[in-house]
Design a protein around this motif. Sequence first.
Motif, PDB file in Angstrom:
ATOM      1  N   UNK A  44       0.834  -1.187   0.000  1.00 13.94           N
ATOM      2  CA  UNK A  44       0.000   0.000   0.000  1.00 13.94           C
ATOM      3  C   UNK A  44       0.875   1.245   0.000  1.00 13.94           C
ATOM      4  N   UNK A  45       0.542   2.175  -0.850  1.00 12.04           N
ATOM      5  CA  UNK A  45       1.265   3.439  -0.876  1.00 12.04           C
ATOM      6  C   UNK A  45       0.783   4.295   0.284  1.00 12.04           C
ATOM      7  N   UNK A  46       1.708   4.712   1.110  1.00  6.42           N
ATOM      8  CA  UNK A  46       1.381   5.539   2.263  1.00  6.42           C
ATOM      9  C   UNK A  46       1.395   7.017   1.879  1.00  6.42           C
TER      10      UNK A  46
ATOM     11  N   UNK B 190       8.261   5.673  -4.668  1.00 10.74           N
ATOM     12  CA  UNK B 190       7.902   4.682  -5.685  1.00 10.74           C
ATOM     13  C   UNK B 190       9.131   4.218  -6.455  1.00 10.74           C
ATOM     14  N   UNK B 191       9.137   2.945  -6.800  1.00 17.31           N
ATOM     15  CA  UNK B 191      10.147   2.439  -7.719  1.00 17.31           C
ATOM     16  C   UNK B 191       9.743   2.813  -9.146  1.00 17.31           C
ATOM     17  N   UNK B 192      10.672   2.700 -10.064  1.00 19.91           N
ATOM     18  CA  UNK B 192      10.349   2.961 -11.468  1.00 19.91           C
ATOM     19  C   UNK B 192       9.218   2.057 -11.938  1.00 19.91           C
ATOM     20  N   UNK B 193       9.273   0.794 -11.518  1.00 17.65           N
ATOM     21  CA  UNK B 193       8.241  -0.161 -11.927  1.00 17.65           C
ATOM     22  C   UNK B 193       6.877   0.252 -11.392  1.00 17.65           C
ATOM     23  N   UNK B 194       6.843   0.746 -10.159  1.00 14.68           N
ATOM     24  CA  UNK B 194       5.576   1.197  -9.591  1.00 14.68           C
ATOM     25  C   UNK B 194       5.039   2.418 -10.330  1.00 14.68           C
ATOM     26  N   UNK B 195       5.921   3.338 -10.658  1.00 11.52           N
ATOM     27  CA  UNK B 195       5.498   4.536 -11.400  1.00 11.52           C
ATOM     28  C   UNK B 195       4.868   4.142 -12.731  1.00 11.52           C
ATOM     29  N   UNK B 196       5.524   3.253 -13.447  1.00 11.55           N
ATOM     30  CA  UNK B 196       5.008   2.817 -14.744  1.00 11.55           C
ATOM     31  C   UNK B 196       3.689   2.072 -14.573  1.00 11.55           C
TER      32      UNK B 196
END
Length: 204
Positions: free
Chosen positions: A31-33, A91-97
Amino acid sequence: MPTRFNLFLLCTLSLVIFTTACQSAASPHATIQMKSEEEQRQIVDEYTFDDYKKAFDEVVIEANRLDVEEPLRKWVIRTLAEEKLYYETDLTDAQVIALSTEAMRQDVAWKTVAKEQYNIHVSAEEVDQFIQQGPDQSDLPNHLAYASALGLSLHQLNHQFDRDLYEKNTIWLKLKLELEKKYRTDDNNELVDRYEAEVNAELD
């Protein structure tokens, strides 16, 4: 913190707030906080044009580093802007994408359901009128700084880069009336929730 409907309307300020606790498609159980309500309020109350400009300049640099093409690049910029201002989680790059791809997919589905199931159509002139009566009149520092960081005038930002967001707002003005009749309520939060459920059902 603003209601979900008010968060939806904040897209007229050029930023899309996805949810108050986003689920990353790249890491389904993470979960993104969000930053605390106090921290978010402090940003709103204290950030100047220069503060926002610095943040959005960094967003554009990061988006360029990811080297994605339009239309996904636009959504990547929006995701990174949200992260910069409102997320506690890095966020990681993968999460951003992943988040950006999902947001773009959701946007298409949202408009498709409105058109195909509710017969909601808006003209270019209606979208232009919406923009002219609101966003084009903006003197908010975050809005002006966002345009500047993208190398755009406020008019270009509103009528070109973020036009898809304002099209969504224009659709909502009509769609909301249909949803009120269908669900027999004028509670904005409930209507947003119910319509999101309809859209998600189409995506499943």
